[in-house]
Design an enzyme around this catalytic site. Structure first.
Site, PDB file in Angstrom:
ATOM      1  N   LYS A 130       0.852  -1.197   0.000  1.00  0.00           N
ATOM      2  CA  LYS A 130       0.000   0.000   0.000  1.00  0.00           C
ATOM      3  C   LYS A 130       0.883   1.242   0.000  1.00  0.00           C
ATOM      4  O   LYS A 130       1.891   1.280   0.713  1.00  0.00           O
ATOM      5  CB  LYS A 130      -0.902  -0.044   1.243  1.00  0.00           C
ATOM      6  CG  LYS A 130      -1.923   1.075   1.329  1.00  0.00           C
ATOM      7  CD  LYS A 130      -2.844   0.914   2.548  1.00  0.00           C
ATOM      8  CE  LYS A 130      -3.930   1.986   2.578  1.00  0.00           C
ATOM      9  NZ  LYS A 130      -4.848   1.842   3.709  1.00  0.00           N
TER      10      LYS A 130
ATOM     11  N   SER B 221      -9.964   2.089   2.674  1.00  0.00           N
ATOM     12  CA  SER B 221      -9.033   2.792   1.824  1.00  0.00           C
ATOM     13  C   SER B 221      -8.023   1.883   1.125  1.00  0.00           C
ATOM     14  O   SER B 221      -7.378   2.321   0.174  1.00  0.00           O
ATOM     15  CB  SER B 221      -8.268   3.821   2.653  1.00  0.00           C
ATOM     16  OG  SER B 221      -7.449   3.170   3.614  1.00  0.00           O
TER      17      SER B 221
ATOM     18  N   SER C 264     -10.399  -0.049   6.989  1.00  0.00           N
ATOM     19  CA  SER C 264      -9.762  -0.045   5.666  1.00  0.00           C
ATOM     20  C   SER C 264      -9.066  -1.330   5.240  1.00  0.00           C
ATOM     21  O   SER C 264      -8.633  -1.428   4.091  1.00  0.00           O
ATOM     22  CB  SER C 264      -8.764   1.099   5.580  1.00  0.00           C
ATOM     23  OG  SER C 264      -9.457   2.279   5.317  1.00  0.00           O
TER      24      SER C 264
HETATM   25  N1  GLN Z   1     -13.475   4.686   5.891  1.00  0.00           N
HETATM   26  C1  GLN Z   1     -12.884   5.176   7.081  1.00  0.00           C
HETATM   27  C2  GLN Z   1     -12.481   6.630   6.918  1.00  0.00           C
HETATM   28  O1  GLN Z   1     -12.675   7.138   5.872  1.00  0.00           O
HETATM   29  C3  GLN Z   1     -11.727   4.327   7.493  1.00  0.00           C
HETATM   30  C4  GLN Z   1     -10.499   4.555   6.713  1.00  0.00           C
HETATM   31  C5  GLN Z   1      -9.369   3.708   7.203  1.00  0.00           C
HETATM   32  O2  GLN Z   1      -9.552   2.726   7.905  1.00  0.00           O
HETATM   33  N2  GLN Z   1      -8.166   4.112   6.837  1.00  0.00           N
HETATM   34  O3  GLN Z   1     -12.006   7.233   7.814  1.00  0.00           O
END
Ligand code: GLN
Length: 491
Positions: free
Chosen positions: A78, A158, A182
């Site tokens: 990532k 994400s 995410s």
């Molecule tokens: N969808 C969540 C956010 O937008 C979690 C994102 C994540 O876990 N990095 O904050």
């Protein structure tokens, strides 16, 4: 040799050890697959030269019998993990062409164990999002499609690039991060396995910070066993991250296939949402029955503060983000916009460098931390966080070993379908996952079935602190019962 890409990590490990193929062949097969799948936009940077070099080194070690536990296994990383001498952007324009002079602890442990870097994977900008649509490199496409439809679906976020690449056979496994779901939500959207370990299990050093008290790294893989193999290399104490915990890393793979007889599985009544699709409800009971058939005992449990988790998360996470992102000012990293003086330079660089969602978070975060509102928002959200954590503690104190829930309230949706008019619509996706980050607990998402349109759905298991092993054992039971799902290739 493209069929080499469909092996699991465990199978590839066997094949490499028995010299059925070399690490260079395995890597080449993946590089060819990546080239043929650019339409998915899963990789934001391909590193073929580095990959071949690392694979060659792995082959030499394997011949000498010195290959590590991941010798020759090609992985995607990532783009939130700093990789030495390789562009790392968090998929934000503000990092520009930032090339870190250091390596994140998690990735350095993967290379220590012999893994091969195929390239950097797409993600939501600074990991803020649930659909991978906020990336400055554009959205990622889910290899899964609804039956009989060409609609392009999101892979979740994400860690959308990680999930899409693993599902589309563009790497054998990937690193990911999870601040509010995410790892688990994209895993559920792509029929892959994703585990967010206990807060403190993996070092956060060298990972671009989003919300430091919630961020954790973890793997996405195609099987529970593969996730366990990767976790062993990723986890561990790191003096460079004071929140990483000094507890020995167990052999997670040994938990695969271990009996779950007598384990108490909590089914939380608060996760039964109004309006939740009937098929998710059905999958959830099916999953519970599989665990019961394997000898576990089902108990209904209550996590009464669940309904406050999402609003509290969307105060705590932006608050920490606004503080973490203050460092991107045009001076230290990446993008610098011209201006007449330094203040204007900060303003221009930040205005131009951050995308809409990131700007929204910085604004919300700054607001909830501001002098007049701190007590009403931030402090209160922290108190709610303590109550959420206590809900889980009460549950575990009654002998519950793990909690079973759906991973997401829906299957993958179309690109552009959600959050356009109201960002909260997107945030609602995280309803089952954010509680786990707020409580610092481990959670795994495992593919468990498909909806009526043929899209994968996942179940989540939440464990006691540092008891990832139980999650692997239970996850394996679900995987064995549900079978494995592969996206039909159309690209
Ligand atoms: N969808 C969540 C956010 O937008 C979690 C994102 C994540 O876990 N990095 O904050």
């Amino acid at each position: 040799m493209t069929d080499l890409t469909s092996l699991t990590i465990a199978e590839a490990r066997e094949g490499l050890a028995s010299k059925s193929f070399t690490a260079v062949e395995l890597t080449d097969a993946h590089l060819a697959a990546i080239e043929a799948a650019r339409v998915l936009n899963a990789y934001v940077l391909e590193t073929p030269d580095r990959a071949r070099e690392m694979a060659k080194a792995a082959d030499e070690k394997i011949v000498k019998g010195e290959g590590g536990p991941l010798a020759g296994i090609p992985l995607g990383i990532k783009d939130l993990f700093a990789t030495r001498d390789i562009r790392t952007t968090a998929c934000s324009k503000i990092l520009g062409n930032f090339i870190p002079p250091y390596e994140s602890t998690v990735t350095s442990q993967l290379w220590r164990d012999g893994a091969v870097l195929l390239g950097k994977l797409n993600n939501d900008e600074f990991a803020m999002g649930s659909s991978n649509e906020t990336s400055c490199f554009g959205p990622v496409t889910n290899p899964w499609r609804r039956e009989g439809s060409n609609t392009t679906l999101v892979p979740g976020g994400s860690s959308g690039g990680s999930a899409s690449a693993v599902a589309a056979l563009l790497c054998m496994g990937a690193t990911a991060t999870d601040t509010g779901g995410s790892i688990r939500q994209p895993a559920a959207f792509t029929a892959t396995v994703g585990i967010k370990p206990t807060y403190g299990r993996c070092s956060r050093w060298g990972i671009v910070a989003f919300a430091s008290s919630l961020d954790q790294a973890g793997p996405i893989a195609r099987t529970t066993r593969d996730a366990a193999i990767l976790m062993r290399s990723m986890a561990g104490h790191d003096p460079k991250d004071t929140t990483s915990v000094d507890i020995a890393v167990p052999d997670y793979e040994a938990a695969i296939g271990k009996s779950v007889k007598g384990m108490k599985i909590g089914i939380p009544r608060e996760y039964r949402l109004d309006g939740m699709p009937a098929e998710i409800e059905k999958l959830w009971s099916e999953g519970a029955q599989w665990l019961k058939a394997a000898g576990a005992e089902l108990v209904e449990v209550s996590l009464p503060h669940t309904k406050y988790a999402l609003p509290a998360y969307y105060i705590v996470a932006p608050a920490e983000a606004s503080s973490n992102l203050a460092r991107y000012d045009g001076v230290r990293y990446g993008l610098r916009e011209p201006a007449r003086n330094i203040i204007e330079m900060y303003e221009n660089s930040r205005a131009d460098g951050f995308g809409d969602e990131v700007r929204r978070r910085v604004l919300i975060g700054t607001y909830v931390l501001s002098a007049g509102y701190y007590d009403a928002y931030y402090l209160r959200a922290q108190k709610v966080r303590t109550l959420i954590k206590k809900d889980f503690e009460d549950c575990f104190a009654k002998g519950v070993n793990a909690i079973l829930t759906p991973a997401t309230p829906s299957a993958a949706f179309g690109i552009g379908e959600k959050g356009g008019a109201d960002p909260v619509e997107m945030y609602l996706n995280d309803i089952f996952t954010v509680t786990v980050n707020m409580a610092g607990l481990p959670g795994i998402a495992v593919p468990a079935g498909k909806d009526t349109q043929g899209l994968p759905l996942g179940l989540q298991l939440i464990g006691r602190p540092f008891d990832e092993e139980t999650l692997f054992s239970l996850g394996e039971v679900i995987e064995q019962a549900a079978g494995r799902f592969a996206a039909p290739r159309w690209w």
